[in-house]
Design a protein around this motif. Sequence first.
Motif, PDB file in Angstrom:
ATOM      1  N   UNK A 111       9.144  22.473 -29.865  1.00 43.87           N
ATOM      2  CA  UNK A 111       9.577  22.691 -31.245  1.00 43.87           C
ATOM      3  C   UNK A 111       8.499  22.187 -32.202  1.00 43.87           C
ATOM      4  N   UNK A 112       8.725  22.423 -33.504  1.00 40.82           N
ATOM      5  CA  UNK A 112       7.791  21.963 -34.516  1.00 40.82           C
ATOM      6  C   UNK A 112       7.727  20.428 -34.466  1.00 40.82           C
ATOM      7  N   UNK A 134      18.602   7.001 -28.565  1.00 35.09           N
ATOM      8  CA  UNK A 134      19.810   7.727 -28.137  1.00 35.09           C
ATOM      9  C   UNK A 134      20.263   8.704 -29.226  1.00 35.09           C
ATOM     10  N   UNK A 135      20.270   8.240 -30.467  1.00 34.84           N
ATOM     11  CA  UNK A 135      20.707   9.080 -31.587  1.00 34.84           C
ATOM     12  C   UNK A 135      19.750  10.242 -31.805  1.00 34.84           C
ATOM     13  N   UNK A 136      18.440   9.967 -31.721  1.00 34.73           N
ATOM     14  CA  UNK A 136      17.449  11.028 -31.898  1.00 34.73           C
ATOM     15  C   UNK A 136      17.633  12.141 -30.879  1.00 34.73           C
ATOM     16  N   UNK A 137      17.927  11.755 -29.640  1.00 39.89           N
ATOM     17  CA  UNK A 137      18.107  12.740 -28.582  1.00 39.89           C
ATOM     18  C   UNK A 137      19.172  13.758 -28.959  1.00 39.89           C
ATOM     19  N   UNK A 138      20.306  13.275 -29.454  1.00 47.51           N
ATOM     20  CA  UNK A 138      21.423  14.173 -29.759  1.00 47.51           C
ATOM     21  C   UNK A 138      21.247  14.874 -31.105  1.00 47.51           C
ATOM     22  N   UNK A 139      20.716  14.151 -32.096  1.00 42.87           N
ATOM     23  CA  UNK A 139      20.530  14.761 -33.415  1.00 42.87           C
ATOM     24  C   UNK A 139      19.541  15.921 -33.344  1.00 42.87           C
ATOM     25  N   UNK A 166      21.093  18.894 -31.307  1.00 43.12           N
ATOM     26  CA  UNK A 166      22.084  19.658 -32.066  1.00 43.12           C
ATOM     27  C   UNK A 166      21.435  20.421 -33.210  1.00 43.12           C
ATOM     28  N   UNK A 167      20.460  19.805 -33.881  1.00 45.84           N
ATOM     29  CA  UNK A 167      19.802  20.446 -35.014  1.00 45.84           C
ATOM     30  C   UNK A 167      19.023  21.686 -34.599  1.00 45.84           C
ATOM     31  N   UNK A 168      18.456  21.679 -33.399  1.00 42.29           N
ATOM     32  CA  UNK A 168      17.622  22.792 -32.962  1.00 42.29           C
ATOM     33  C   UNK A 168      18.380  23.850 -32.166  1.00 42.29           C
ATOM     34  N   UNK A 216      13.604  12.341 -23.071  1.00 38.09           N
ATOM     35  CA  UNK A 216      15.056  12.477 -23.159  1.00 38.09           C
ATOM     36  C   UNK A 216      15.437  13.657 -24.056  1.00 38.09           C
ATOM     37  N   UNK A 217      14.740  13.792 -25.185  1.00 38.65           N
ATOM     38  CA  UNK A 217      15.007  14.912 -26.098  1.00 38.65           C
ATOM     39  C   UNK A 217      14.699  16.237 -25.398  1.00 38.65           C
TER      40      UNK A 217
END
Length: 225
Positions: free
Chosen positions: A72-73, A118-123, A126-128, A212-213
Motif C-alpha cells: 500500500x501507499x 496492535x491498534x495499527x494492525x487493525x486500523x 480495516x482502512x485499506x 503483523x499489518x
Amino acid sequence: MKIFNIFPETIFSIGPVQITDTVITTWIVMAAIIAICYLSTRKLSVKPSFFQEILEAIFEAIEKTIKDILPLDPWLVVPVLGTLWFLIGFSNLAGLIPGLKTPTADLNTTFAFALISFSMTHVVGIATQGLRGYLMHYKEPTWILLPFHLIAEVTRTVALAVRLFGNMLSGDMIAIILLGIVGLLVPIPFSLLHIIIALIQAYIFGVLTLVFIAGGMRTTSEKEA
C-alpha cells in the motif's frame, strides 16, 4: 546510568494518578523529540544542508522499509510508525543519561507501545480493506482455526512487549554489573554497544509491526495477484 528497581518508582501523585520515574523520563524524551523536530524542520530548503540531507535520508529509509513490506501507499503508515520508531529509539537511549531511567525497561511502557502496534494492525487493515474484507483473513485457511487466530493476536502483542522490555532491562542490568566489577574501564565501549542495541531493538519493533499489518492484508493481496 541510574540503578533502578524492576518496578517504577512513584515520584508524585495527581489525585489517584501516580506519576512514576518512567513517566517523567518519557515526558522528557517526548519533549526532546518535539524540540529536535521543530529545530530541524523550521529552515528547510530546496538546496538542503548536510543536516537536512541526513534527515531526508532517514525518512526515505523509513518509506522504503514500509514499501518493501506493505502492499500500500507507505505514507498511510509513515507518520505513525515513524513516530513510534523515533519514540522507542530515544526511549531506549534515555538510560545513557545520568539520572534517567530507560522507559522501555518498564513493562508498562513496552505494553503501551505494543498496544499501539496492535491498534495499527487493525486500523490499517480495516482502512485499506473495509471491515468485512479485513475480517475475512481470520477464516484462512478455515474458520475452525478462528480461536487460534484470536489467541495469536493476544500472544504476539504480549510477546512484542515482553521482548523489548527484556532486551532493554537485561542491557541495563549488565551495565550495572560490569560497573560494579571493573569500574570505569567498560562504560564507554559498553555505551556504544548499548546505542547499537537500542537502535536495533527499535527497528525490529517497527518491522514486526509492519509484518503483523502485512499478515492481516495477505488474503486481499493474494486475490489481487
